[in-house]
Design an enzyme around this catalytic site. Structure first.
Site, PDB file in Angstrom:
ATOM      1  N   TYR A  14      -9.221  27.168 -61.564  1.00 56.81           N
ATOM      2  CA  TYR A  14      -9.256  27.385 -60.304  1.00 56.81           C
ATOM      3  C   TYR A  14     -10.142  28.384 -59.957  1.00 56.81           C
ATOM      4  O   TYR A  14     -11.147  27.956 -59.037  1.00 56.81           O
ATOM      5  CB  TYR A  14      -7.838  28.181 -59.853  1.00 56.81           C
ATOM      6  CG  TYR A  14      -7.481  28.252 -58.497  1.00 56.81           C
ATOM      7  CD1 TYR A  14      -7.479  27.186 -57.448  1.00 56.81           C
ATOM      8  CD2 TYR A  14      -7.443  29.438 -57.949  1.00 56.81           C
ATOM      9  CE1 TYR A  14      -7.027  27.423 -56.294  1.00 56.81           C
ATOM     10  CE2 TYR A  14      -7.059  29.813 -56.525  1.00 56.81           C
ATOM     11  CZ  TYR A  14      -7.063  28.731 -55.803  1.00 56.81           C
ATOM     12  OH  TYR A  14      -6.878  28.931 -54.529  1.00 56.81           O
ATOM     13  N   ASP A  38      -1.653  28.713 -47.532  1.00 59.43           N
ATOM     14  CA  ASP A  38      -2.730  29.610 -47.622  1.00 59.43           C
ATOM     15  C   ASP A  38      -3.274  29.925 -46.021  1.00 59.43           C
ATOM     16  O   ASP A  38      -4.014  29.207 -45.531  1.00 59.43           O
ATOM     17  CB  ASP A  38      -3.919  29.159 -48.468  1.00 59.43           C
ATOM     18  CG  ASP A  38      -4.894  30.438 -48.703  1.00 59.43           C
ATOM     19  OD1 ASP A  38      -4.828  31.513 -48.203  1.00 59.43           O
ATOM     20  OD2 ASP A  38      -5.826  29.894 -49.492  1.00 59.43           O
TER      21      ASP A  38
END
Length: 124
Positions: A14, A38
């Protein structure tokens, strides 16, 4: 139960996806029906294509992630602290974040949640 070594590798992948500016690499870590919230409290992005689009937009800021401390793994969750350095409104900014990933049996991320708020945003 997911494999802890593969869970940790996914977190590193990631971070590497952001270094490469590759939304495709980031999205590939997620299950087809995964969600990304997020930051926490915002509407979640649902499904791999929506997640890819979200990361593509995020990466347009030049966002780079730096892990801060060890990755914490328990059961099917990984939690990790990091900072994001990005260009916003013409200047370099920093955001201190803790993300959690939840994994399925195939070691794909099924849920990502990002924890940060105004007090974690520097230079904004």
């Amino acid at each position: 139960m997911p494999d802890p070594a593969k869970m940790e590798a996914a977190v590193h992948a990631y971070v590497a996806a952001f270094d490469a500016g590759s939304a495709d690499q980031a999205a590939a870590l997620f299950a087809q029906d995964a969600t990304v919230e997020d930051p926490v409290g915002s509407p979640p992005h649902k499904g791999r294509e929506a997640i890819r689009a979200f990361y593509a937009a995020s990466m347009q800021t030049g966002a780079k992630l730096t892990l801060e401390g060890p990755i914490r793994i328990t059961a099917d969750h990984a939690a990790f602290a990091f900072c994001v350095n990005l260009a916003w409104e013409g200047k370099q900014q920093r955001v201190d974040v803790i993300d959690t990933f939840r994994f399925d049996e195939a070691n794909e991320v099924t849920e990502m949640r990002a924890f940060f708020g105004p007090s974690n945003m520097h230079g904004f």
